[in-house]
Design a protein around this motif. Structure first.
Motif, PDB file in Angstrom:
ATOM      1  N   GLY A   1       0.813  -1.184   0.000  1.00  0.00           N
ATOM      2  CA  GLY A   1       0.000   0.000   0.000  1.00  0.00           C
ATOM      3  C   GLY A   1       0.861   1.253   0.000  1.00  0.00           C
ATOM      4  N   CYS A   4       2.322   1.862  -3.302  1.00  0.00           N
ATOM      5  CA  CYS A   4       1.314   2.437  -4.207  1.00  0.00           C
ATOM      6  C   CYS A   4       1.151   3.931  -3.932  1.00  0.00           C
ATOM      7  CB  CYS A   4      -0.014   1.715  -4.049  1.00  0.00           C
ATOM      8  SG  CYS A   4       0.030   0.025  -4.666  1.00  0.00           S
ATOM      9  N   TYR A   5       1.160   4.304  -2.671  1.00  0.00           N
ATOM     10  CA  TYR A   5       1.070   5.728  -2.313  1.00  0.00           C
ATOM     11  C   TYR A   5       2.258   6.483  -2.901  1.00  0.00           C
ATOM     12  CZ  TYR A   5       2.092   9.867   0.414  1.00  0.00           C
ATOM     13  OH  TYR A   5       2.441  11.137   0.782  1.00  0.00           O
ATOM     14  N   LEU A  15      -5.425  -0.470  -6.939  1.00  0.00           N
ATOM     15  CA  LEU A  15      -4.767  -1.170  -5.821  1.00  0.00           C
ATOM     16  C   LEU A  15      -4.935  -2.684  -5.913  1.00  0.00           C
ATOM     17  CD1 LEU A  15      -5.555   0.873  -2.580  1.00  0.00           C
ATOM     18  CD2 LEU A  15      -3.382   0.659  -3.757  1.00  0.00           C
ATOM     19  N   VAL A 117      -3.352  -2.923   3.086  1.00  0.00           N
ATOM     20  CA  VAL A 117      -2.910  -2.267   1.851  1.00  0.00           C
ATOM     21  C   VAL A 117      -3.643  -0.940   1.678  1.00  0.00           C
ATOM     22  CG1 VAL A 117      -2.911  -2.443  -0.688  1.00  0.00           C
ATOM     23  CG2 VAL A 117      -2.176  -4.393   0.699  1.00  0.00           C
ATOM     24  N   TYR A 118      -4.950  -0.960   1.889  1.00  0.00           N
ATOM     25  CA  TYR A 118      -5.731   0.267   1.724  1.00  0.00           C
ATOM     26  C   TYR A 118      -5.275   1.352   2.698  1.00  0.00           C
ATOM     27  CZ  TYR A 118      -9.406   3.707   2.011  1.00  0.00           C
ATOM     28  OH  TYR A 118     -10.077   4.906   2.051  1.00  0.00           O
ATOM     29  N   TRP A 121      -1.942   2.835   1.838  1.00  0.00           N
ATOM     30  CA  TRP A 121      -2.060   3.668   0.641  1.00  0.00           C
ATOM     31  C   TRP A 121      -2.752   4.987   0.993  1.00  0.00           C
ATOM     32  CZ3 TRP A 121      -6.935   4.600  -1.901  1.00  0.00           C
ATOM     33  CH2 TRP A 121      -6.827   5.345  -3.083  1.00  0.00           C
TER      34      TRP A 121
END
Length: 181
Positions: A1, A4-5, A15, A117-118, A121
């Motif tokens: 995450g 991804c950020y 995602l 993960v969320y 991110w």
């Protein structure tokens, strides 16, 4: 995450590949612990490291819990840091079937992985700030450690750390006598 950020992933839809990669990576790590337990059995818990990490009484309780609650233990262990790996090792030593282990661990990961993960991110900026703060703290601790080492070094080499001789008369002179009034 967080990766991804840092790479500017724009939305939740993008995602999904990270969910899959993370799920496979974490599941692989869990499966390694399970397989080690299955392959080497109770000998794993006799190593010096495991004896330090898991007491015999703790292992006995965990084994009793696993036997009593079965699959629910595998599922719940996912959410208990510090308990997860010893539990998965124990599942292997107790010869829990691979399919059973992977099913219950996988189901638990379907909850934990997307959330982790969320959140990493979504709140990557907060993590950036935390990392900057930790870096500053580390620099501060390093400076303090250098100062302490320098003070100790200077005291040891300047003679300041050597105690002054005590005012005890030499052994060949008699001690002074008190005068009578």
């Amino acid at each position: 995450g967080y990766a991804c950020y840092k790479n500017g992933v724009p939305d939740l839809y993008h995602l999904i590949p990270m969910f899959v990669v993370t799920w496979v990576a974490i599941g692989g790590g869990d499966l390694i612990a399970f397989t080690v337990g299955r392959r080497w059995g109770g000998a794993v818990f006799q190593t010096r490291l495991m004896k330090r990490l898991v007491s015999e009484a703790g292992r006995a309780k965990a084994e009793e819990f696993l036997i009593r609650y079965g699959n629910r233990t595998i599922f719940a262990a996912r959410f208990l840091p510090g308990i997860r790996m010893p539990t998965y090792l124990l599942c292997g030593t107790l010869k829990v079937p691979y399919a059973t282990f992977m099913l219950w661990d996988g189901l638990a990961m379907l909850i934990s992985v997307p959330i982790q993960v969320y959140l990493t991110w979504r709140y990557g900026a907060v993590l950036d700030e935390a990392l900057i703060y930790v870096a500053k703290l580390n620099r501060g601790f390093l400076v303090m450690a250098i100062i302490v080492v320098l003070v100790i070094y200077i005291r040891m080499h300047s003679g300041a750390g050597v105690p002054a001789p005590s005012p005890v008369p030499p052994p060949d002179e008699p001690p002074p006598q008190a005068k009578d009034p």
